[in-house]
Structures are given as structure tokens and as C-alpha cells.
Design a protein around this motif. Structure first.
Motif, PDB file in Angstrom:
ATOM      1  N   ASP A 133      -3.627  11.506   4.392  1.00  0.00           N
ATOM      2  CA  ASP A 133      -3.743  11.925   3.003  1.00  0.00           C
ATOM      3  C   ASP A 133      -3.293  10.746   2.143  1.00  0.00           C
ATOM      4  N   ARG A 134      -3.874  10.627   0.951  1.00  0.00           N
ATOM      5  CA  ARG A 134      -3.551   9.473   0.108  1.00  0.00           C
ATOM      6  C   ARG A 134      -3.134   9.905  -1.287  1.00  0.00           C
ATOM      7  N   ALA A 135      -2.224   9.141  -1.874  1.00  0.00           N
ATOM      8  CA  ALA A 135      -1.826   9.323  -3.272  1.00  0.00           C
ATOM      9  C   ALA A 135      -1.665   7.933  -3.873  1.00  0.00           C
ATOM     10  N   ALA A 136      -2.156   7.753  -5.102  1.00  0.00           N
ATOM     11  CA  ALA A 136      -2.177   6.423  -5.707  1.00  0.00           C
ATOM     12  C   ALA A 136      -1.074   6.194  -6.731  1.00  0.00           C
ATOM     13  N   ASP A 137      -0.195   7.195  -6.935  1.00  0.00           N
ATOM     14  CA  ASP A 137       0.928   6.994  -7.852  1.00  0.00           C
ATOM     15  C   ASP A 137       2.074   7.913  -7.444  1.00  0.00           C
ATOM     16  N   GLY A 138       3.219   7.720  -8.103  1.00  0.00           N
ATOM     17  CA  GLY A 138       4.401   8.480  -7.739  1.00  0.00           C
ATOM     18  C   GLY A 138       4.291   9.981  -7.951  1.00  0.00           C
ATOM     19  N   PRO A 139       3.857  10.441  -9.131  1.00  0.00           N
ATOM     20  CA  PRO A 139       3.760  11.891  -9.356  1.00  0.00           C
ATOM     21  C   PRO A 139       2.835  12.594  -8.366  1.00  0.00           C
ATOM     22  N   CYS A 140       1.677  11.999  -8.083  1.00  0.00           N
ATOM     23  CA  CYS A 140       0.750  12.611  -7.122  1.00  0.00           C
ATOM     24  C   CYS A 140       1.348  12.610  -5.716  1.00  0.00           C
ATOM     25  N   GLY A 141       2.039  11.526  -5.372  1.00  0.00           N
ATOM     26  CA  GLY A 141       2.687  11.457  -4.064  1.00  0.00           C
ATOM     27  C   GLY A 141       3.766  12.512  -3.919  1.00  0.00           C
ATOM     28  N   LEU A 142       4.560  12.701  -4.977  1.00  0.00           N
ATOM     29  CA  LEU A 142       5.622  13.704  -4.937  1.00  0.00           C
ATOM     30  C   LEU A 142       5.042  15.104  -4.794  1.00  0.00           C
ATOM     31  N   GLU A 143       4.011  15.399  -5.558  1.00  0.00           N
ATOM     32  CA  GLU A 143       3.380  16.725  -5.494  1.00  0.00           C
ATOM     33  C   GLU A 143       2.823  17.002  -4.102  1.00  0.00           C
ATOM     34  N   ARG A 144       2.151  16.010  -3.516  1.00  0.00           N
ATOM     35  CA  ARG A 144       1.584  16.217  -2.173  1.00  0.00           C
ATOM     36  C   ARG A 144       2.695  16.378  -1.139  1.00  0.00           C
ATOM     37  N   ALA A 145       3.745  15.576  -1.251  1.00  0.00           N
ATOM     38  CA  ALA A 145       4.841  15.666  -0.291  1.00  0.00           C
ATOM     39  C   ALA A 145       5.544  17.011  -0.384  1.00  0.00           C
ATOM     40  N   GLN A 146       5.699  17.518  -1.588  1.00  0.00           N
ATOM     41  CA  GLN A 146       6.361  18.809  -1.778  1.00  0.00           C
ATOM     42  C   GLN A 146       5.540  19.958  -1.205  1.00  0.00           C
ATOM     43  N   ALA A 147       4.234  19.760  -1.080  1.00  0.00           N
ATOM     44  CA  ALA A 147       3.374  20.808  -0.520  1.00  0.00           C
ATOM     45  C   ALA A 147       3.618  20.993   0.975  1.00  0.00           C
ATOM     46  N   GLY A 148       4.213  19.983   1.628  1.00  0.00           N
ATOM     47  CA  GLY A 148       4.560  20.102   3.044  1.00  0.00           C
ATOM     48  C   GLY A 148       3.394  19.851   3.978  1.00  0.00           C
ATOM     49  N   GLY A 149       3.610  20.161   5.258  1.00  0.00           N
ATOM     50  CA  GLY A 149       2.574  19.988   6.266  1.00  0.00           C
ATOM     51  C   GLY A 149       2.374  18.560   6.708  1.00  0.00           C
ATOM     52  N   LEU A 150       3.348  17.696   6.461  1.00  0.00           N
ATOM     53  CA  LEU A 150       3.225  16.282   6.811  1.00  0.00           C
ATOM     54  C   LEU A 150       4.109  15.932   8.002  1.00  0.00           C
ATOM     55  N   ASP A 151       3.651  14.971   8.781  1.00  0.00           N
ATOM     56  CA  ASP A 151       4.445  14.485   9.908  1.00  0.00           C
ATOM     57  C   ASP A 151       5.197  13.206   9.566  1.00  0.00           C
ATOM     58  N   ALA A 152       4.750  12.506   8.538  1.00  0.00           N
ATOM     59  CA  ALA A 152       5.443  11.303   8.073  1.00  0.00           C
ATOM     60  C   ALA A 152       4.842  10.880   6.743  1.00  0.00           C
ATOM     61  N   ILE A 153       5.612  10.070   6.010  1.00  0.00           N
ATOM     62  CA  ILE A 153       5.158   9.506   4.741  1.00  0.00           C
ATOM     63  C   ILE A 153       5.339   7.996   4.796  1.00  0.00           C
ATOM     64  N   VAL A 154       4.280   7.275   4.468  1.00  0.00           N
ATOM     65  CA  VAL A 154       4.361   5.819   4.306  1.00  0.00           C
ATOM     66  C   VAL A 154       4.370   5.579   2.803  1.00  0.00           C
ATOM     67  N   LEU A 155       5.487   5.069   2.290  1.00  0.00           N
ATOM     68  CA  LEU A 155       5.765   5.094   0.857  1.00  0.00           C
ATOM     69  C   LEU A 155       5.961   3.688   0.291  1.00  0.00           C
ATOM     70  N   ASP A 156       5.128   3.329  -0.670  1.00  0.00           N
ATOM     71  CA  ASP A 156       5.302   2.042  -1.341  1.00  0.00           C
ATOM     72  C   ASP A 156       6.545   2.094  -2.216  1.00  0.00           C
ATOM     73  N   ARG A 157       7.253   0.981  -2.285  1.00  0.00           N
ATOM     74  CA  ARG A 157       8.494   0.910  -3.073  1.00  0.00           C
ATOM     75  C   ARG A 157       8.213   0.955  -4.567  1.00  0.00           C
TER      76      ARG A 157
END
Length: 230
Positions: A32-56
Motif C-alpha cells: 500500500d502506498r501513501a505520498a504524504d504524512g496525513p494519508c500515511g497516518l490515516e492508512r496506518a490507523q486503519a490497521g491490517g499492516l505487517d510493517a511500515i516503511v516510513l520516510d523521515r
């Protein structure tokens, strides 16, 4: 048969995001992909992930703030930070924010894949235990029941600490009186008293002292919300 692992890639550079997605998908991951912080946070909060690769460095919400928010909400999904900043101080900041690993750009895909395997093995044997909740400049240490706002210790009784913990675990969301009675007072019904109003009022006096941005808000007809207004 083991299920396909899902990796969230939060990366604003299209070329880097494509490189990550291609390499991970070739290894059998679902991406799954997110191109900014807010979208990344929303997707991560939805759950169902095995890991997150997160740009600083991300637009909207930077990677460290995003990670601290997730950890404060109790999310224990493994996170690997990617950053062009390789200083010791930055690595330490990333690890203290709750990352499982910190990889400096540019990097080789085999190294990222190996680090993902390591964090998956580590988490399988020893899941993370959240001991510190964070909401803006408000913190709560669950081991010592010590709450601080802007570096100042809050004077709270045990029940108020329990109420604060519940609000912090649900920060950004409206919690109703019934939810508070059930989770904090262990009541399955609303006894019709003003006890919650009293506790919330006293808690607000400690949290939202003069000069500080208000965090604890009453949502008329609904309940209460903890978090800065956006």
C-alpha cells in the motif's frame, strides 16, 4: 499456507516510492502506498499492516511525528524509517520515537528486505509493549502514572489518570459518557450523575493551563475529544 504480508510505504518521492513498491512486490509483499504524512497516518490507523516503511521527511506530517502518534495510540506495527539524514542524533531520535530500525538513503533493496525479515522475527517473539502515551506536548508514563504537559508535571488522582489514559488512547476521536463509564468506571450503564463532568473539568484545569493550546474539548451532545484543533 502463510498469508501475504502487507507493507505500507509512506514516501513522497515518486521515483523512490516506485523503487520500493517494485522491490517489495517482487518478493511477494502486498504494497500500500501513501505520498504524504496525513494519508500515511490515516492508512496506518486503519490497521491490517505487517510493517511500515516510513520516510523521515514528509509533507503535511513529518515521519517522526507520524510514528509518535501511532505509538501513542497503541499501534505496534513494525516501522523502518528511511532517511537521508544519517547522523547518530537522528538515528537515536528515530529509535526513541518508536521505530524498529533506521535505514539511511541511498540503500540497497536486499538490505531493506533483510531488515524487514529481522523485525518480523523480532516482533513474532517479542511484541512491543506501549509504556508511554503522547498527545502533542502531553505525555503519560504508564509505568509510573506520571503525566506532564509542556514539561510540567500534572497533579492527578488515580481515577483522573485512568480517564486521561483512556482519552489519550482514543485521541482525535469523540468518546461518549457511556464509553467512559464502561472503560474507566466499569459501569455498563450511565448512572445519571455528573461525576464525569466533574472529573473532565478538573482534568481540563490541569491539562489546559493558561498559555497552552487547549487539548481537551467538549463536543456538545456527543462527548469529549482530546487533541489539538486542526
Amino acid at each position: 499456507m502463510s498469508k501475504t504480508k502487507t507493507i505500507l510505504v509512506v514516501e513522497d518521492d515518486p521515483a523512490t516510492a516506485d523503487f520500493l513498491a517494485s522491490g517489495l512486490e517482487q518478493e511477494g509483499y502486498r504494497v500500500d502506498r501513501a505520498a504524504d504524512g496525513p494519508c500515511g497516518l490515516e492508512r496506518a490507523q486503519a490497521g491490517g499492516l505487517d510493517a511500515i516503511v516510513l520516510d523521515r521527511m514528509l509533507p503535511g506530517i513529518d515521519g517522526l511525528t507520524l510514528l509518535e502518534t501511532l505509538r501513542a495510540q497503541g499501534c505496534d506495527t513494525p516501522v523502518i524509517i528511511l532517511s537521508a539524514i544519517g547522523s547518530t542524533d537522528e538515528r537515536v531520535r528515530g529509535l526513541r520515537a518508536g521505530s524498529d530500525d533506521y535505514l539511511v538513503k541511498p540503500f540497497a533493496m536486499p538490505e531493506l528486505l533483510a531488515r524487514l525479515e529481522v523485525v518480523h522475527r523480532r516482533r513474532a517473539g517479542s511484541p512491543i509493549v506501549v509504556t508511554r502515551l503522547i498527545c502533542e506536548d502531553l505525555t503519560l508514563d504508564l509505568l509510573t502514572s506520571r503525566a506532564e504537559r509542556a514539561g510540567q508535571v500534572l497533579l492527578l488522582q488515580p481515577r483522573a489518570i485512568q480517564l486521561l489514559e483512556f482519552l489519550m488512547r482514543n485521541q482525535g476521536q469523540v468518546v461518549t459518557r457511556s464509553m467512559i463509564f464502561q472503560k474507566v468506571w466499569n459501569y455498563d450503564f450511565d448512572p445519571g450523575t455528573n461525576v464525569i463532568d466533574v472529573y473532565v473539568s478538573n482534568l481540563r484545569k490541569e491539562i489546559d493551563r493558561p498559555g497552552l493550546v487547549p487539548l481537551l474539548r467538549t463536543v456538545r451532545g456527543a462527548g469529549y475529544r482530546l487533541g489539538a484543533a486542526r
